[in-house]
Scaffold this active site. Structure first.
Site, PDB file in Angstrom:
ATOM      1  N   ILE A   9       0.689  -1.151   0.013  1.00  0.00           N
ATOM      2  CA  ILE A   9       0.075  -0.010  -0.287  1.00  0.00           C
ATOM      3  C   ILE A   9       0.901   1.296  -0.048  1.00  0.00           C
ATOM      4  N   ALA A  81       2.396  -6.208  -3.483  1.00  0.00           N
ATOM      5  CA  ALA A  81       3.686  -6.241  -3.025  1.00  0.00           C
ATOM      6  C   ALA A  81       4.688  -6.884  -3.604  1.00  0.00           C
ATOM      7  N   ALA A  82       5.920  -6.397  -3.953  1.00  0.00           N
ATOM      8  CA  ALA A  82       6.866  -6.962  -4.654  1.00  0.00           C
ATOM      9  C   ALA A  82       8.239  -6.413  -4.354  1.00  0.00           C
ATOM     10  N   SER A  84      10.433  -4.798  -6.745  1.00  0.00           N
ATOM     11  CA  SER A  84       9.811  -4.613  -8.077  1.00  0.00           C
ATOM     12  C   SER A  84      11.141  -3.864  -8.865  1.00  0.00           C
ATOM     13  N   SER A 125       3.412  -8.621 -14.706  1.00  0.00           N
ATOM     14  CA  SER A 125       4.252  -7.531 -15.380  1.00  0.00           C
ATOM     15  C   SER A 125       4.631  -7.601 -16.830  1.00  0.00           C
ATOM     16  N   GLU A 127       7.340  -7.211 -17.993  1.00  0.00           N
ATOM     17  CA  GLU A 127       8.614  -7.966 -17.829  1.00  0.00           C
ATOM     18  C   GLU A 127       8.684  -9.553 -18.214  1.00  0.00           C
ATOM     19  N   TYR A 151      13.363 -11.020 -11.871  1.00  0.00           N
ATOM     20  CA  TYR A 151      12.212 -10.462 -11.367  1.00  0.00           C
ATOM     21  C   TYR A 151      11.236 -11.023 -12.513  1.00  0.00           C
ATOM     22  N   HIS A 181       4.842   1.923 -15.600  1.00  0.00           N
ATOM     23  CA  HIS A 181       4.110   3.110 -15.127  1.00  0.00           C
ATOM     24  C   HIS A 181       4.811   3.947 -14.201  1.00  0.00           C
ATOM     25  N   ARG A 186       7.476   7.608  -8.372  1.00  0.00           N
ATOM     26  CA  ARG A 186       8.229   6.670  -8.690  1.00  0.00           C
ATOM     27  C   ARG A 186       9.470   6.590  -7.804  1.00  0.00           C
TER      28      ARG A 186
HETATM   29  P1  NAP Z   1       7.004  -0.100  -5.429  1.00  0.00           P
HETATM   30  O1  NAP Z   1       6.726   1.263  -5.521  1.00  0.00           O
HETATM   31  O2  NAP Z   1       8.464  -0.755  -5.454  1.00  0.00           O
HETATM   32  O3  NAP Z   1       6.254  -0.954  -4.197  1.00  0.00           O
HETATM   33  C1  NAP Z   1       6.165  -2.121  -3.902  1.00  0.00           C
HETATM   34  C2  NAP Z   1       5.409  -2.447  -2.627  1.00  0.00           C
HETATM   35  O4  NAP Z   1       5.654  -3.452  -2.249  1.00  0.00           O
HETATM   36  C3  NAP Z   1       6.134  -1.503  -1.480  1.00  0.00           C
HETATM   37  O5  NAP Z   1       5.224  -0.960  -0.665  1.00  0.00           O
HETATM   38  C4  NAP Z   1       7.034  -2.442  -0.583  1.00  0.00           C
HETATM   39  O6  NAP Z   1       7.169  -2.046   0.773  1.00  0.00           O
HETATM   40  C5  NAP Z   1       6.131  -3.795  -0.864  1.00  0.00           C
HETATM   41  N1  NAP Z   1       6.827  -5.043  -0.639  1.00  0.00           N
HETATM   42  C6  NAP Z   1       7.963  -5.441  -1.043  1.00  0.00           C
HETATM   43  N2  NAP Z   1       8.293  -6.904  -0.409  1.00  0.00           N
HETATM   44  C7  NAP Z   1       7.222  -6.938   0.421  1.00  0.00           C
HETATM   45  C8  NAP Z   1       6.881  -7.940   1.400  1.00  0.00           C
HETATM   46  N3  NAP Z   1       7.655  -9.123   1.394  1.00  0.00           N
HETATM   47  N4  NAP Z   1       5.846  -8.150   2.091  1.00  0.00           N
HETATM   48  C9  NAP Z   1       4.862  -6.943   2.001  1.00  0.00           C
HETATM   49  N5  NAP Z   1       5.150  -5.934   1.241  1.00  0.00           N
HETATM   50  C10 NAP Z   1       6.188  -5.776   0.509  1.00  0.00           C
HETATM   51  O7  NAP Z   1       6.339  -0.873  -6.725  1.00  0.00           O
HETATM   52  P2  NAP Z   1       5.046  -0.347  -7.674  1.00  0.00           P
HETATM   53  O8  NAP Z   1       5.778   0.520  -8.950  1.00  0.00           O
HETATM   54  O9  NAP Z   1       4.006   0.545  -6.930  1.00  0.00           O
HETATM   55  O10 NAP Z   1       4.495  -1.534  -8.419  1.00  0.00           O
HETATM   56  C11 NAP Z   1       3.197  -2.269  -7.571  1.00  0.00           C
HETATM   57  C12 NAP Z   1       3.475  -3.551  -8.168  1.00  0.00           C
HETATM   58  O11 NAP Z   1       3.128  -3.794  -9.660  1.00  0.00           O
HETATM   59  C13 NAP Z   1       4.677  -4.505  -7.809  1.00  0.00           C
HETATM   60  O12 NAP Z   1       4.097  -6.083  -7.514  1.00  0.00           O
HETATM   61  C14 NAP Z   1       5.167  -4.402  -9.322  1.00  0.00           C
HETATM   62  O13 NAP Z   1       6.095  -5.644  -9.265  1.00  0.00           O
HETATM   63  C15 NAP Z   1       4.140  -4.518 -10.265  1.00  0.00           C
HETATM   64  N6  NAP Z   1       4.425  -3.776 -11.469  1.00  0.00           N
HETATM   65  C16 NAP Z   1       5.138  -2.465 -11.407  1.00  0.00           C
HETATM   66  C17 NAP Z   1       5.159  -1.756 -12.620  1.00  0.00           C
HETATM   67  C18 NAP Z   1       5.610  -0.668 -12.858  1.00  0.00           C
HETATM   68  O14 NAP Z   1       6.169  -0.105 -13.907  1.00  0.00           O
HETATM   69  N7  NAP Z   1       5.484   0.221 -11.791  1.00  0.00           N
HETATM   70  C19 NAP Z   1       4.641  -2.643 -13.884  1.00  0.00           C
HETATM   71  C20 NAP Z   1       4.237  -3.972 -14.100  1.00  0.00           C
HETATM   72  C21 NAP Z   1       4.176  -4.634 -12.685  1.00  0.00           C
HETATM   73  P3  NAP Z   1       8.478  -1.363   1.188  1.00  0.00           P
HETATM   74  O15 NAP Z   1       8.352   0.063   1.096  1.00  0.00           O
HETATM   75  O16 NAP Z   1       8.274  -1.926   2.531  1.00  0.00           O
HETATM   76  O17 NAP Z   1       9.495  -1.824   0.419  1.00  0.00           O
HETATM   77  O1  F7E Z   2      14.223   0.553 -16.417  1.00  0.00           O
HETATM   78  C1  F7E Z   2      17.054   1.373 -18.696  1.00  0.00           C
HETATM   79  C2  F7E Z   2      17.002  -0.074 -18.120  1.00  0.00           C
HETATM   80  O2  F7E Z   2      14.408   0.208 -14.184  1.00  0.00           O
HETATM   81  C3  F7E Z   2      13.806   0.876 -17.731  1.00  0.00           C
HETATM   82  C4  F7E Z   2       9.322  -1.915 -12.941  1.00  0.00           C
HETATM   83  O3  F7E Z   2       8.777  -1.334 -12.454  1.00  0.00           O
HETATM   84  O4  F7E Z   2       8.764  -1.917 -15.357  1.00  0.00           O
HETATM   85  C5  F7E Z   2       9.922  -1.531 -14.444  1.00  0.00           C
HETATM   86  O5  F7E Z   2      11.011  -2.378 -14.878  1.00  0.00           O
HETATM   87  C6  F7E Z   2      14.860   0.805 -18.891  1.00  0.00           C
HETATM   88  C7  F7E Z   2      15.649  -0.547 -18.908  1.00  0.00           C
HETATM   89  O6  F7E Z   2      12.161  -0.230 -15.285  1.00  0.00           O
HETATM   90  C8  F7E Z   2      19.309   3.184 -16.543  1.00  0.00           C
HETATM   91  O7  F7E Z   2      17.991  -0.737 -18.774  1.00  0.00           O
HETATM   92  C9  F7E Z   2      19.072   2.784 -18.588  1.00  0.00           C
HETATM   93  O8  F7E Z   2      15.699  -0.821 -20.207  1.00  0.00           O
HETATM   94  O9  F7E Z   2      13.025   2.193 -15.023  1.00  0.00           O
HETATM   95  P1  F7E Z   2      13.426   0.751 -15.290  1.00  0.00           P
HETATM   96  P2  F7E Z   2      12.383  -1.901 -15.750  1.00  0.00           P
HETATM   97  O10 F7E Z   2      13.244  -2.501 -15.738  1.00  0.00           O
HETATM   98  O11 F7E Z   2      11.508  -1.655 -17.280  1.00  0.00           O
HETATM   99  C10 F7E Z   2       8.697  -3.243 -15.286  1.00  0.00           C
HETATM  100  C11 F7E Z   2       7.448  -3.528 -16.386  1.00  0.00           C
HETATM  101  C12 F7E Z   2       8.402  -3.839 -14.030  1.00  0.00           C
HETATM  102  O12 F7E Z   2       7.106  -4.599 -13.704  1.00  0.00           O
HETATM  103  C13 F7E Z   2       9.143  -3.433 -12.824  1.00  0.00           C
HETATM  104  O13 F7E Z   2       8.710  -3.655 -11.733  1.00  0.00           O
HETATM  105  O14 F7E Z   2      15.720   1.907 -18.620  1.00  0.00           O
HETATM  106  N1  F7E Z   2      18.052   2.082 -18.160  1.00  0.00           N
HETATM  107  N2  F7E Z   2      19.802   3.294 -17.633  1.00  0.00           N
HETATM  108  C14 F7E Z   2      18.006   2.451 -16.735  1.00  0.00           C
HETATM  109  N3  F7E Z   2      17.214   1.938 -15.940  1.00  0.00           N
HETATM  110  C15 F7E Z   2      17.484   2.290 -14.409  1.00  0.00           C
HETATM  111  N4  F7E Z   2      16.849   1.948 -13.474  1.00  0.00           N
HETATM  112  N5  F7E Z   2      18.422   2.906 -14.245  1.00  0.00           N
HETATM  113  C16 F7E Z   2      19.332   3.670 -15.074  1.00  0.00           C
HETATM  114  O15 F7E Z   2      20.484   4.144 -14.656  1.00  0.00           O
END
Ligand code: NAP
Ligand code: F7E
Length: 322
Positions: A9, A81-82, A84, A125, A127, A151, A181, A186
């Site tokens: 949350i 939760a993840a 992430s 995801s 991913e 992941y 997103h 973020r």
């Molecule tokens: P986020 O900001 O990293 O939030 C993750 C949340 O999970 C945090 O509140 C974290 O708590 C909690 N958490 C981690 N490990 C846990 C555990 N063992 N038990 C209970 N809570 C735990 O991620 P988000 O961007 O909001 O994403 C939400 C979900 O969507 C995740 O599952 C992520 O993998 C998935 N997702 C994200 C994206 C994206 O682009 N944002 C895309 C596709 C899927 P702490 O603060 O204590 O670490």
């Molecule tokens: O990277 C490149 C990196 O870490 C995006 C998570 O929310 O979306 C997210 O995962 C791209 C990648 O997100 C840096 O190599 C370059 O190609 O912002 P990111 P991600 O890996 O796509 C998916 C859908 C999820 O589910 C995940 O939870 O950017 N990149 N230079 C970099 N990325 C980071 N982080 N830092 C750099 O310096």
């Protein structure tokens, strides 16, 4: 009044989802982990503290899940939760699988036994697709899953567990396969917010350059506010099933940098340095999602564009950094 339980949350999506569900009349409950600096665990939800109820727990601790589900008896469970962060998952692969896969198994078991009438959302995801792309340049539900990170692998197992529990136990459990997103909330170690924050620091004279990894990978970037509304639509569809949520447009990291620096009247080429530290052992090169089904069948439409989202992030950092 419907009751929603959100794991994660206090994360980016958890905070937007809480606000959205409160705005449409839900009671909102959440699981948070204990952290040594308690301010860090609640900064995204501190404006909601009087309106939501949180419990300490951890999805790797089944007992804590059992206790929370028994106490809340939710109508809807959103598992956000993840661990992430994709790059970090290469450094902590076992931990990632433990939280993102076995944690989901714990939740599904508790849900099946304690509140099987509830509806369950799993944060799946893009991913999971890895480098699979359909011939028209999109990923969709039928695209093969070939993950390229611990992941991605962890999310594929969780995705399959949700499908299996839905079929085996007749549960209303759905996967939302969400593409990247972002938002001003973020984490600053994800590329969008890292680039925006770094560029603003350069603009304000606090930093000389910005170190990044791969500039050529492409992502389909939407706004968290729009994507949490999709999660709610998914759970409120009569039939449980899986959905894709995406904008259908993608850009490279280089194009992201060009847009952000340009808005600040800077040329990104003068400031970006590549550092191997940020290159992943295996890179997912290209994501672009086909979200036509959720638009047609559930009426989902994003409100933000890429530009309005990045502009919102730039405006926030410009105000925050003096
Ligand atoms: P986020 O900001 O990293 O939030 C993750 C949340 O999970 C945090 O509140 C974290 O708590 C909690 N958490 C981690 N490990 C846990 C555990 N063992 N038990 C209970 N809570 C735990 O991620 P988000 O961007 O909001 O994403 C939400 C979900 O969507 C995740 O599952 C992520 O993998 C998935 N997702 C994200 C994206 C994206 O682009 N944002 C895309 C596709 C899927 P702490 O603060 O204590 O670490
Ligand atoms: O990277 C490149 C990196 O870490 C995006 C998570 O929310 O979306 C997210 O995962 C791209 C990648 O997100 C840096 O190599 C370059 O190609 O912002 P990111 P991600 O890996 O796509 C998916 C859908 C999820 O589910 C995940 O939870 O950017 N990149 N230079 C970099 N990325 C980071 N982080 N830092 C750099 O310096």
């Amino acid at each position: 009044m419907k009751k929603a339980l959100i794991t994660g949350i206090n994360g980016q999506d958890g905070s937007y989802l809480s606000e959205y569900l409160l705005s449409i009349g839900y009671e909102v409950y959440g699981m948070i982990r204990r952290q040594s600096v308690s301010e860090n665990q609640s900064y995204r939800i501190q404006n909601l503290n009087q309106k939501i109820k949180t419990f300490y727990g951890d999805i790797t601790d089944k007992k804590s899940i059992d206790n929370i589900l028994s106490e809340v008896n939710p109508n809807e469970i959103y598992n956000l939760a993840a661990m992430s962060h994709v790059r970090v998952s290469f450094e902590v692969p076992s931990f990632t699988i433990n939280v993102n896969s076995l944690g989901v198994l714990n939740l599904l078991e508790a849900y099946k036994d304690i509140c099987p009438e509830a509806r369950f959302y799993q944060a799946s995801s893009s991913e999971m697709f890895g480098n699979s792309i359909d011939s028209d340049g999109f990923q969709r539900l039928t695209t093969p899953m070939n993950p390229t990170s611990p992941y991605g692998c962890s999310k594929v197992l969780a995705y399959n567990l949700v499908n299996h529990y839905r079929n085996a136990y007749d549960l209303h459990a759905s996967n939302g396969i969400l593409f990247n997103h972002e938002s001003p909330r973020r984490g600053t170690n994800f590329v969008t917010n890292k680039v925006v924050k770094g560029a603003v620091e350069i603009k304000k004279g606090l930093k000389k350059n910005l170190e990044l990894g791969n500039l050529d990978s492409s992502r389909d970037w939407g706004h968290s506010y729009d994507y949490v509304r999709a999660m709610h639509l998914i759970l409120n569809n009569k039939q449980p099933r899986n959905w894709i949520v995406a904008t259908g447009e993608n850009r490279t990291v280089r194009e992201l940098c060009a847009y952000v620096f340009d808005r600040l009247e800077l040329n990104y080429e003068n400031y970006i340095i590549q550092n191997k530290k940020f290159i992943r052992p295996e890179e997912l090169k290209y994501l672009k999602g086909d979200a036509s089904e959720i638009k047609e069948k559930l009426g989902w439409q994003p409100e933000y564009t890429f530009n309005t989202m990045i502009d919102e992030m730039i405006d926030l950092w410009m105000r925050k950094i003096s």
